[in-house]
Write an enzyme that holds these catalytic residues in place. Structure first.
Site, short mmCIF file in Angstrom:
data_model
loop_
_atom_site.label_atom_id
_atom_site.label_comp_id
_atom_site.label_asym_id
_atom_site.label_seq_id
_atom_site.Cartn_x
_atom_site.Cartn_y
_atom_site.Cartn_z
N CYS A 113 13.93 92.47 55.37
CA CYS A 113 12.86 92.24 56.33
C CYS A 113 13.42 91.88 57.70
O CYS A 113 14.11 92.69 58.32
CB CYS A 113 11.90 91.19 55.78
SG CYS A 113 10.28 91.17 56.58
N HIS A 114 13.17 90.68 58.21
CA HIS A 114 13.65 90.26 59.53
C HIS A 114 15.06 89.65 59.48
O HIS A 114 15.61 89.32 60.52
CB HIS A 114 12.67 89.25 60.14
CG HIS A 114 11.39 89.85 60.61
ND1 HIS A 114 10.38 90.20 59.75
CD2 HIS A 114 10.97 90.19 61.85
CE1 HIS A 114 9.37 90.72 60.44
NE2 HIS A 114 9.71 90.72 61.72
#
Length: 184
Positions: A113-114
């Site tokens: 994800c991030h």
């Protein structure tokens, strides 16, 4: 029957607040099922607060801080996402150095994800092919990485393997790829 990760300690680096819970717990359970020992590493002792998107979820007890451990203590590193988690970690010099140690010593790293924001700060994406949450594509490219929109990407570069995925929907593929990388 012993598994591929029997006896392996795997670090999960998270901020005190802001980790996407499923991106922590799902790979954690996969490591346990494979016979490994997951360890929660953070920048502060005590507990971390996980989130389900923007809502507070469960708390988890920290096993060690980044000041107490190094890459030598682990087989590999998992970086869960959540927007706030990597955004905080990339501002803590010792957390960034902890991540960099895994690359410097040729140990596998998995980020979802991030989480590649922390990899960017550790200067670990240049020349690598990886994925992330789509909003990080420009950041990855600006750091010298090749961003692709794929469920999971495994990039072996030198002695180090980097496994990346985009989002929680990719967790089954992410778990399989990180277990494969950590078992080598």
């Amino acid at each position: 029957m012993p598994s591929d990760l029997a006896g392996a300690a795997v670090a999960f680096l998270v901020a005190p607040e802001g980790t996407e819970q499923i991106e922590l717990t799902d790979p954690w359970e996969a490591v346990e099922k494979a016979g490994g020992t997951p360890r929660l590493v953070s920048t502060s002792p005590g507990e971390i607060q996980a989130f389900n998107h923007l809502d507070k979820a469960d708390t988890f007890t920290v096993d060690a801080t980044v000041e107490e451990v190094g890459a030598a203590d682990f087989t590999g590193l998992v970086l869960p996402g959540g927007v706030a988690n990597p955004d905080f970690l990339r501002t803590v010099p010792r957390a960034v150095e902890f991540v960099k140690e895994f690359f410097d010593t040729g140990k596998p790293v998995a980020a979802i994800c991030h989480a590649p924001w922390t990899l960017i700060e550790a200067r670990a994406v240049d020349g690598r092919r990886l994925t992330s949450y789509p909003s990080l594509a420009t950041d990855v490219r600006n750091a010298g990485g090749e961003w692709v929109d794929e469920e999971v990407v495994t990039c072996a570069m030198g002695p180090n393997t980097l496994v990346t995925s985009r989002k929680p929907d990719d967790l089954p593929a992410f778990d399989r790829a990180l277990l494969d990388a950590f078992a080598k």
